[in-house]
Design an enzyme around this catalytic site. Structure first.
Site, PDB file in Angstrom:
ATOM      1  N   TYR A  13      44.070 -33.099  56.008  1.00 51.19           N
ATOM      2  CA  TYR A  13      42.864 -33.900  55.756  1.00 51.19           C
ATOM      3  C   TYR A  13      42.665 -34.962  56.843  1.00 51.19           C
ATOM      4  O   TYR A  13      41.643 -34.969  57.537  1.00 51.19           O
ATOM      5  CB  TYR A  13      42.987 -34.537  54.372  1.00 51.19           C
ATOM      6  N   ILE A  14      43.645 -35.812  57.017  1.00 51.87           N
ATOM      7  CA  ILE A  14      43.495 -36.860  58.034  1.00 51.87           C
ATOM      8  C   ILE A  14      43.630 -36.244  59.423  1.00 51.87           C
ATOM      9  O   ILE A  14      42.853 -36.547  60.334  1.00 51.87           O
ATOM     10  CB  ILE A  14      44.514 -37.993  57.800  1.00 51.87           C
ATOM     11  N   LYS A  89      52.720 -35.524  50.603  1.00 50.77           N
ATOM     12  CA  LYS A  89      52.096 -36.821  50.307  1.00 50.77           C
ATOM     13  C   LYS A  89      51.774 -37.067  48.850  1.00 50.77           C
ATOM     14  O   LYS A  89      50.947 -37.930  48.543  1.00 50.77           O
ATOM     15  CB  LYS A  89      50.828 -36.968  51.147  1.00 50.77           C
ATOM     16  N   SER A 127      51.770 -45.915  55.575  1.00 48.05           N
ATOM     17  CA  SER A 127      50.939 -46.090  54.386  1.00 48.05           C
ATOM     18  C   SER A 127      51.062 -47.498  53.838  1.00 48.05           C
ATOM     19  O   SER A 127      52.128 -48.127  53.953  1.00 48.05           O
ATOM     20  CB  SER A 127      51.420 -45.099  53.324  1.00 48.05           C
ATOM     21  N   TYR A 151      58.152 -41.228  48.112  1.00 48.75           N
ATOM     22  CA  TYR A 151      57.133 -41.021  49.149  1.00 48.75           C
ATOM     23  C   TYR A 151      56.986 -42.287  50.002  1.00 48.75           C
ATOM     24  O   TYR A 151      57.044 -42.243  51.233  1.00 48.75           O
ATOM     25  CB  TYR A 151      55.790 -40.646  48.506  1.00 48.75           C
ATOM     26  N   LYS A 155      58.146 -43.322  54.141  1.00 47.83           N
ATOM     27  CA  LYS A 155      57.277 -43.967  55.141  1.00 47.83           C
ATOM     28  C   LYS A 155      57.972 -45.192  55.730  1.00 47.83           C
ATOM     29  O   LYS A 155      57.985 -45.392  56.947  1.00 47.83           O
ATOM     30  CB  LYS A 155      55.936 -44.365  54.508  1.00 47.83           C
TER      31      LYS A 155
HETATM   32  C1  WQD Z   1      43.184 -45.220  43.242  1.00 45.16           C
HETATM   33  C2  WQD Z   1      42.801 -45.924  41.967  1.00 45.16           C
HETATM   34  C3  WQD Z   1      44.229 -45.379  40.122  1.00 45.16           C
HETATM   35  C4  WQD Z   1      43.118 -41.147  39.844  1.00 45.16           C
HETATM   36  C5  WQD Z   1      47.954 -43.274  46.469  1.00 45.16           C
HETATM   37  C6  WQD Z   1      49.288 -43.359  47.144  1.00 45.16           C
HETATM   38  C7  WQD Z   1      49.121 -43.821  48.548  1.00 45.16           C
HETATM   39  C8  WQD Z   1      48.182 -42.938  49.310  1.00 45.16           C
HETATM   40  C9  WQD Z   1      46.891 -42.807  48.591  1.00 45.16           C
HETATM   41  C10 WQD Z   1      48.637 -40.814  50.309  1.00 45.16           C
HETATM   42  C11 WQD Z   1      43.998 -46.451  41.179  1.00 45.16           C
HETATM   43  C12 WQD Z   1      42.834 -44.883  39.860  1.00 45.16           C
HETATM   44  C13 WQD Z   1      43.222 -42.473  40.224  1.00 45.16           C
HETATM   45  C14 WQD Z   1      42.520 -40.825  38.605  1.00 45.16           C
HETATM   46  C15 WQD Z   1      42.163 -43.187  38.211  1.00 45.16           C
HETATM   47  N1  WQD Z   1      48.820 -41.657  49.427  1.00 45.16           N
HETATM   48  N2  WQD Z   1      42.754 -43.484  39.420  1.00 45.16           N
HETATM   49  N3  WQD Z   1      42.052 -41.874  37.834  1.00 45.16           N
HETATM   50  O1  WQD Z   1      47.355 -44.899  43.925  1.00 45.16           O
HETATM   51  O2  WQD Z   1      46.010 -46.388  45.464  1.00 45.16           O
HETATM   52  O3  WQD Z   1      47.381 -44.577  46.406  1.00 45.16           O
HETATM   53  O4  WQD Z   1      47.128 -42.435  47.240  1.00 45.16           O
HETATM   54  O5  WQD Z   1      48.712 -39.833  50.641  1.00 45.16           O
HETATM   55  O6  WQD Z   1      50.340 -43.809  49.163  1.00 45.16           O
HETATM   56  O7  WQD Z   1      50.110 -44.238  46.428  1.00 45.16           O
HETATM   57  O8  WQD Z   1      45.316 -43.997  45.212  1.00 45.16           O
HETATM   58  O9  WQD Z   1      43.444 -42.515  44.676  1.00 45.16           O
HETATM   59  O10 WQD Z   1      45.598 -42.225  43.409  1.00 45.16           O
HETATM   60  O11 WQD Z   1      44.176 -44.237  42.982  1.00 45.16           O
HETATM   61  O12 WQD Z   1      41.742 -44.077  37.454  1.00 45.16           O
HETATM   62  O13 WQD Z   1      42.429 -39.672  38.198  1.00 45.16           O
HETATM   63  O14 WQD Z   1      42.171 -44.967  41.094  1.00 45.16           O
HETATM   64  O15 WQD Z   1      44.828 -45.853  38.946  1.00 45.16           O
HETATM   65  O16 WQD Z   1      43.590 -47.657  40.566  1.00 45.16           O
HETATM   66  P1  WQD Z   1      46.550 -45.046  45.147  1.00 45.16           P
HETATM   67  P2  WQD Z   1      44.622 -43.133  44.083  1.00 45.16           P
END
Ligand code: WQD
Length: 342
Positions: A13-14, A89, A127, A151, A155
């Site tokens: 993706y990235i 990831k 990250s 994970y 990093k």
């Molecule tokens: C964002 C917000 C959830 C899903 C993670 C990894 C990080 C990076 C990106 C990479 C939060 C909420 C999410 C859902 C929801 N990883 N949410 N319902 O947790 O900030 O970061 O992904 O590869 O290292 O930790 O991102 O998109 O999962 O969540 O309510 O079905 O959305 O609780 O507040 P996060 P996210």
């Protein structure tokens, strides 16, 4: 400007967006990808969006039996530097199967390859997960680290290994880019995020609800101490993020001495889950049914970046808005409802 760049995980993706920005900046690239979590079609689409000099080595950096082939390939390419994005990831998977995540050897094979090519310039895909819970927002690079899961720890460990490398040999020029929450897709709608199975992250999940692949979104918690009770994150358009890598390479090639520097890539602005849903609804003109569910283990209430260092050192800042992120994410999802298999 560094010219010949190895991109590990270049079909991801990235990685795919980074490849497009590198070609647009006049670089030649060698993609190293094993397609275990990516699709070969992504490479065709990169070539379509950004015609240029793109080579491909289908190898697994973590497979010791393929190390010599990789080292020879990087040498023969005549690399000037690399961007290392290859890796798993999924946070939950890293908790269940940590051994699959501690593949530091993958990074070390790349290091050996760059040494063999005499090209000690490296941008590492780190990250914001490396930060602990106790930092004030916006989080600066000198904030306390303390990842909550394997994970995030991989990093942080790799960042530390790279700092040791630069201490051991002053020719190493390294930037650890700490990504906040990459979302969106290339404005062409030809490349984007294509998660395997049920998406873990918010945007791909919202997009699959909008396109009708899933019934509803679970909002993990509405009782945080944030403006509407839902989690707040710093979402950044993947094309802005990709440009940050080009800026990091430019920065490194201008450095007279080596070193390893941690740099946040974020917008500096946080949006809540409910705000993200509303923005996506407006962009897609689709309903996004959701239900409030319990908090997800390991989530913090709020995190967003202090993005000043990237401005100062790299001359880079995020330009795209949450509306751009949603519009582009939606274009990719609606044009490719089943990702690259569409
Ligand atoms: C964002 C917000 C959830 C899903 C993670 C990894 C990080 C990076 C990106 C990479 C939060 C909420 C999410 C859902 C929801 N990883 N949410 N319902 O947790 O900030 O970061 O992904 O590869 O290292 O930790 O991102 O998109 O999962 O969540 O309510 O079905 O959305 O609780 O507040 P996060 P996210």
């Amino acid at each position: 400007m560094t010219k010949k760049i190895v991109v590990t995980g270049g079909a991801g993706y990235i990685g795919s967006h980074v490849c497009v920005e590198l070609i647009n900046a006049g670089c030649e690239i060698l993609i190293i990808d094993d397609f275990s979590n990516t699709h070969p079609e992504a490479v065709n689409r990169i070539r379509e969006i950004a015609p240029g000099n793109i080579s491909l080595l289908q190898c697994d950096l973590a497979n010791a039996a393929q190390a010599e082939e990789i080292i020879e390939g990087v040498k023969a390419f005549g690399a000037d530097g690399a961007i290392h994005l290859a890796g798993l990831k999924a946070v939950g998977e890293s908790v269940a199967e940590p051994a699959r995540y501690y593949t530091v050897s993958a990074m070390l094979t790349l290091v050996r390859a760059l040494e063999a090519a005499n090209a000690r310039t490296l941008v590492f895909s780190s990250s914001a997960t490396v930060y602990g819970e106790l930092n004030d927002n916006p989080v600066k690079e000198d904030g306390k680290t303390g990842p909550e899961n394997p994970y995030g720890r991989t990093k942080l460990f790799i960042e530390e290994i790279l700092k040791d490398l630069s201490r051991g040999n002053e020719n190493w020029r390294i930037v650890n880019l700490r990504y906040f929450n990459p979302v969106g897709a290339h404005p062409s709608g030809r490349i984007g995020e294509d998660p395997n199975g049920v998406p873990n992250n918010l945007f791909p999940f919202i997009a699959q609800v909008a396109v009708g692949r899933r019934d509803k979104l679970m909002v993990f918690g509405d009782d945080y101490t944030t403006r509407d009770g839902t989690g707040v994150r710093d979402y950044i358009h993947v094309s802005d993020l990709a440009r940050g890598h080009v800026a990091a390479l430019d920065y490194l090639s201008a450095q007279k001495t080596g070193g390893a520097t941690d740099i946040n890539l974020g917008t500096g602005t946080g949006y809540s889950v409910l705000e993200a849903i509303s923005a996506f609804k407006r962009a897609s003109n689709r309903d996004i049914p959701y239900e409030i569910a319990p908090r997800r283990d390991g989530d913090v209430a709020e995190i967003y970046a202090n993005a000043e260092l990237a401005k100062t050192l790299l001359g880079w800042r995020a330009e795209k808005t949450i509306e751009d992120m949603c519009a582009d994410h939606w274009r990719w999802q609606s044009d490719n409802p089943d990702g690259y298999e569409s």
